[in-house]
Structure formats: structure tokens, C-alpha cells
Motif scaffolding. Structure first.
Motif, PDB file in Angstrom:
ATOM      1  N   VAL A  75      -0.065 -28.647 -34.147  1.00 24.43           N
ATOM      2  CA  VAL A  75      -0.328 -29.791 -35.019  1.00 24.43           C
ATOM      3  C   VAL A  75      -1.806 -29.737 -35.382  1.00 24.43           C
ATOM      4  O   VAL A  75      -2.670 -29.736 -34.497  1.00 24.43           O
ATOM      5  N   ARG A  76      -2.071 -29.634 -36.684  1.00 22.55           N
ATOM      6  CA  ARG A  76      -3.452 -29.656 -37.159  1.00 22.55           C
ATOM      7  C   ARG A  76      -3.962 -31.080 -37.015  1.00 22.55           C
ATOM      8  O   ARG A  76      -3.388 -32.032 -37.548  1.00 22.55           O
ATOM      9  N   LEU A  77      -5.025 -31.262 -36.264  1.00 26.20           N
ATOM     10  CA  LEU A  77      -5.553 -32.604 -35.969  1.00 26.20           C
ATOM     11  C   LEU A  77      -6.527 -33.044 -37.063  1.00 26.20           C
ATOM     12  O   LEU A  77      -7.707 -33.260 -36.834  1.00 26.20           O
ATOM     13  N   ALA A  78      -5.972 -33.177 -38.253  1.00 20.34           N
ATOM     14  CA  ALA A  78      -6.763 -33.563 -39.419  1.00 20.34           C
ATOM     15  C   ALA A  78      -6.284 -34.897 -39.981  1.00 20.34           C
ATOM     16  O   ALA A  78      -6.548 -35.214 -41.139  1.00 20.34           O
ATOM     17  N   HIS A  79      -5.600 -35.679 -39.171  1.00 26.68           N
ATOM     18  CA  HIS A  79      -5.035 -36.939 -39.626  1.00 26.68           C
ATOM     19  C   HIS A  79      -6.089 -37.870 -40.213  1.00 26.68           C
ATOM     20  O   HIS A  79      -5.827 -38.590 -41.169  1.00 26.68           O
ATOM     21  N   ASP A  80      -7.285 -37.839 -39.641  1.00 24.55           N
ATOM     22  CA  ASP A  80      -8.333 -38.759 -40.094  1.00 24.55           C
ATOM     23  C   ASP A  80      -8.946 -38.354 -41.433  1.00 24.55           C
ATOM     24  O   ASP A  80      -9.808 -39.047 -41.956  1.00 24.55           O
ATOM     25  N   GLN A  81      -8.491 -37.263 -42.017  1.00 27.38           N
ATOM     26  CA  GLN A  81      -8.995 -36.828 -43.322  1.00 27.38           C
ATOM     27  C   GLN A  81      -8.142 -37.374 -44.475  1.00 27.38           C
ATOM     28  O   GLN A  81      -8.381 -37.047 -45.634  1.00 27.38           O
ATOM     29  N   TYR A  82      -7.158 -38.202 -44.154  1.00 24.91           N
ATOM     30  CA  TYR A  82      -6.238 -38.717 -45.169  1.00 24.91           C
ATOM     31  C   TYR A  82      -6.176 -40.236 -45.090  1.00 24.91           C
ATOM     32  O   TYR A  82      -6.423 -40.820 -44.040  1.00 24.91           O
ATOM     33  N   ALA A  83      -5.829 -40.843 -46.214  1.00 25.54           N
ATOM     34  CA  ALA A  83      -5.707 -42.313 -46.288  1.00 25.54           C
ATOM     35  C   ALA A  83      -4.278 -42.704 -45.944  1.00 25.54           C
ATOM     36  O   ALA A  83      -3.358 -42.429 -46.708  1.00 25.54           O
ATOM     37  N   TRP A  84      -4.083 -43.344 -44.784  1.00 24.42           N
ATOM     38  CA  TRP A  84      -2.761 -43.763 -44.334  1.00 24.42           C
ATOM     39  C   TRP A  84      -2.544 -45.220 -44.700  1.00 24.42           C
ATOM     40  O   TRP A  84      -3.452 -46.039 -44.548  1.00 24.42           O
ATOM     41  N   GLY A 138       3.929 -36.168 -45.536  1.00 21.02           N
ATOM     42  CA  GLY A 138       3.333 -37.066 -44.558  1.00 21.02           C
ATOM     43  C   GLY A 138       2.723 -36.290 -43.406  1.00 21.02           C
ATOM     44  O   GLY A 138       2.285 -35.150 -43.567  1.00 21.02           O
ATOM     45  N   GLN A 139       2.698 -36.877 -42.207  1.00 22.08           N
ATOM     46  CA  GLN A 139       2.093 -36.189 -41.068  1.00 22.08           C
ATOM     47  C   GLN A 139       2.856 -34.931 -40.670  1.00 22.08           C
ATOM     48  O   GLN A 139       2.311 -34.066 -39.984  1.00 22.08           O
ATOM     49  N   ALA A 140       4.097 -34.775 -41.132  1.00 20.27           N
ATOM     50  CA  ALA A 140       4.839 -33.539 -40.863  1.00 20.27           C
ATOM     51  C   ALA A 140       4.181 -32.341 -41.549  1.00 20.27           C
ATOM     52  O   ALA A 140       4.357 -31.207 -41.116  1.00 20.27           O
ATOM     53  N   SER A 141       3.386 -32.582 -42.586  1.00 18.04           N
ATOM     54  CA  SER A 141       2.651 -31.495 -43.251  1.00 18.04           C
ATOM     55  C   SER A 141       1.607 -30.875 -42.339  1.00 18.04           C
ATOM     56  O   SER A 141       1.136 -29.767 -42.599  1.00 18.04           O
ATOM     57  N   LEU A 142       1.234 -31.575 -41.284  1.00 18.76           N
ATOM     58  CA  LEU A 142       0.225 -31.073 -40.358  1.00 18.76           C
ATOM     59  C   LEU A 142       0.841 -30.260 -39.211  1.00 18.76           C
ATOM     60  O   LEU A 142       0.121 -29.698 -38.395  1.00 18.76           O
ATOM     61  N   LEU A 143       2.166 -30.201 -39.166  1.00 21.96           N
ATOM     62  CA  LEU A 143       2.865 -29.410 -38.157  1.00 21.96           C
ATOM     63  C   LEU A 143       2.976 -27.969 -38.666  1.00 21.96           C
ATOM     64  O   LEU A 143       3.380 -27.743 -39.800  1.00 21.96           O
ATOM     65  N   GLU A 144       2.621 -27.005 -37.833  1.00 19.86           N
ATOM     66  CA  GLU A 144       2.599 -25.598 -38.249  1.00 19.86           C
ATOM     67  C   GLU A 144       3.317 -24.711 -37.241  1.00 19.86           C
ATOM     68  O   GLU A 144       3.298 -24.984 -36.040  1.00 19.86           O
ATOM     69  N   GLY A 145       3.903 -23.630 -37.741  1.00 21.85           N
ATOM     70  CA  GLY A 145       4.420 -22.566 -36.887  1.00 21.85           C
ATOM     71  C   GLY A 145       5.534 -22.956 -35.941  1.00 21.85           C
ATOM     72  O   GLY A 145       5.602 -22.444 -34.825  1.00 21.85           O
ATOM     73  N   LEU A 146       6.437 -23.817 -36.363  1.00 17.46           N
ATOM     74  CA  LEU A 146       7.529 -24.251 -35.493  1.00 17.46           C
ATOM     75  C   LEU A 146       8.450 -23.078 -35.163  1.00 17.46           C
ATOM     76  O   LEU A 146       8.982 -22.429 -36.062  1.00 17.46           O
ATOM     77  N   GLN A 147       8.601 -22.816 -33.872  1.00 17.05           N
ATOM     78  CA  GLN A 147       9.522 -21.797 -33.370  1.00 17.05           C
ATOM     79  C   GLN A 147      10.424 -22.459 -32.340  1.00 17.05           C
ATOM     80  O   GLN A 147       9.938 -23.184 -31.464  1.00 17.05           O
ATOM     81  N   VAL A 148      11.721 -22.194 -32.442  1.00 16.93           N
ATOM     82  CA  VAL A 148      12.689 -22.825 -31.547  1.00 16.93           C
ATOM     83  C   VAL A 148      13.594 -21.757 -30.954  1.00 16.93           C
ATOM     84  O   VAL A 148      14.061 -20.865 -31.665  1.00 16.93           O
ATOM     85  N   THR A 149      13.848 -21.881 -29.656  1.00 17.06           N
ATOM     86  CA  THR A 149      14.811 -21.022 -28.976  1.00 17.06           C
ATOM     87  C   THR A 149      15.825 -21.905 -28.250  1.00 17.06           C
ATOM     88  O   THR A 149      15.547 -23.074 -27.953  1.00 17.06           O
ATOM     89  N   ASP A 150      16.989 -21.319 -27.958  1.00 18.03           N
ATOM     90  CA  ASP A 150      17.978 -22.057 -27.173  1.00 18.03           C
ATOM     91  C   ASP A 150      17.709 -21.851 -25.692  1.00 18.03           C
ATOM     92  O   ASP A 150      16.732 -21.191 -25.310  1.00 18.03           O
ATOM     93  N   ALA A 151      18.575 -22.379 -24.847  1.00 16.85           N
ATOM     94  CA  ALA A 151      18.363 -22.325 -23.401  1.00 16.85           C
ATOM     95  C   ALA A 151      18.311 -20.899 -22.869  1.00 16.85           C
ATOM     96  O   ALA A 151      17.664 -20.631 -21.860  1.00 16.85           O
ATOM     97  N   SER A 152      18.961 -19.963 -23.559  1.00 20.85           N
ATOM     98  CA  SER A 152      18.959 -18.573 -23.100  1.00 20.85           C
ATOM     99  C   SER A 152      17.784 -17.777 -23.665  1.00 20.85           C
ATOM    100  O   SER A 152      17.636 -16.605 -23.361  1.00 20.85           O
ATOM    101  N   GLY A 153      16.959 -18.423 -24.507  1.00 26.27           N
ATOM    102  CA  GLY A 153      15.791 -17.752 -25.085  1.00 26.27           C
ATOM    103  C   GLY A 153      16.037 -17.117 -26.442  1.00 26.27           C
ATOM    104  O   GLY A 153      15.133 -16.512 -27.014  1.00 26.27           O
ATOM    105  N   ALA A 154      17.250 -17.257 -26.983  1.00 23.13           N
ATOM    106  CA  ALA A 154      17.560 -16.703 -28.301  1.00 23.13           C
ATOM    107  C   ALA A 154      16.916 -17.561 -29.391  1.00 23.13           C
ATOM    108  O   ALA A 154      17.004 -18.798 -29.354  1.00 23.13           O
TER     109      ALA A 154
END
Length: 144
Positions: free
Chosen positions: A107-116, A65-81
Motif C-alpha cells: 500500500v503506497r502511503l500517499a493518502h495525505d496527498q489527496y483531498a478526501w 479511491g484508496q484502492a488505487s494505492l494498493l499495488e502488486g496484489l498476489q494471492v495463493t491458495d492454502a496449498s501455495g498455488a
């Protein structure tokens, strides 16, 4: 009995107060000049260990779904780890722990290229006049 109820109320209030750090969640969004990507930074409190896009909908050509358009998720905690991110599918991502996190992603803004199923106005689209996105297609939030 009254004393017992008072103690239970006090205990539940102190537990709830200690769970959240009292800092408001914040998002920063930058759209590139061609409006092809949104760069998102989020400072979030997670009650659990899952961060999620909500209302993820299947669309032909997007396995997740639209989660396929999310890229490069990086997460750190409060201390930056850096925190390991496990993609659970359906827009859900498991972290080793909850609490205060900082997430960066595109987020790749290509939502309008798909049939929802409900139409592209339910996720996002662009016209000559501008760009429209729903929060569900752009923002990660506490998935607890």
C-alpha cells in the motif's frame, strides 16, 4: 415438529462448521524506513470469491479511491498455488474460489496527498511524530 427443528438446527450448525476452517485470520504489516509503503501479508478465510478493501471512497486524482494505492496484489491458495486476481474496481478483487488464501500486497502511503471528502483522518496521514492509518485503507478482507 420438535424432531424436525432439532434436525434443521443440527444441519445448519454442521454446515456452518464445515464452511470455515477454524483458523483465525492474520495480518503482518511492515512499514518501510521512509514510511512510503506498507508491505502487507494476510492469511484469510473467504466465504465467497471476492477479497475487498472496505469503505472505498472516491478522491480527486485516484480513479479507484484508496484502492488505487494498493499495488502488486498476489494471492495463493492454502496449498501455495497462485490464484488469478480480477480487479473489479471499487477495492473489490475476484478470485477463482474462496476458502483459505494468502495475499501479499503493498500500500503506497500517499493518502495525505489527496483531498478526501471526510478528511484525511478517515484514511491515513503522517506527521513528524508518526503515521496514522485506518484499517479500511490498509487491510483486505472477505468481500462476501
Amino acid at each position: 415438529m420438535h424432531r424436525l427443528l432439532s434436525m434443521l438446527l443440527l444441519f445448519s450448525c454442521s454446515f456452518a462448521a464445515s464452511a470455515w476452517d477454524g483458523v483465525a485470520n492474520r495480518y503482518r504489516v511492515a512499514i518501510d524506513a521512509e514510511a512510503t509503503h506498507a508491505e502487507v501479508e494476510a492469511d484469510l478465510w473467504l466465504d465467497g470469491d471476492v477479497v475487498a478493501l472496505f469503505n472505498v471512497v472516491d478522491a480527486p486524482g485516484l480513479e479507484n479511491g484508496q484502492a488505487s494505492l494498493l499495488e502488486g496484489l498476489q494471492v495463493t491458495d492454502a496449498s501455495g498455488a497462485a490464484l488469478a486476481v480480477q480487479d473489479l474496481g471499487g477495492g473489490d478483487f475476484r478470485l477463482p474460489r474462496g476458502g483459505r488464501i494468502h495475499a501479499r500486497y503493498r500500500v503506497r502511503l500517499a493518502h495525505d496527498q489527496y483531498a478526501w471528502p471526510a478528511g484525511m483522518e478517515e484514511v491515513g496521514y503522517r506527521t513528524d511524530e508518526g503515521l496514522m492509518l485506518t484499517g479500511y485503507s490498509l487491510f483486505l478482507a472477505d468481500g462476501a
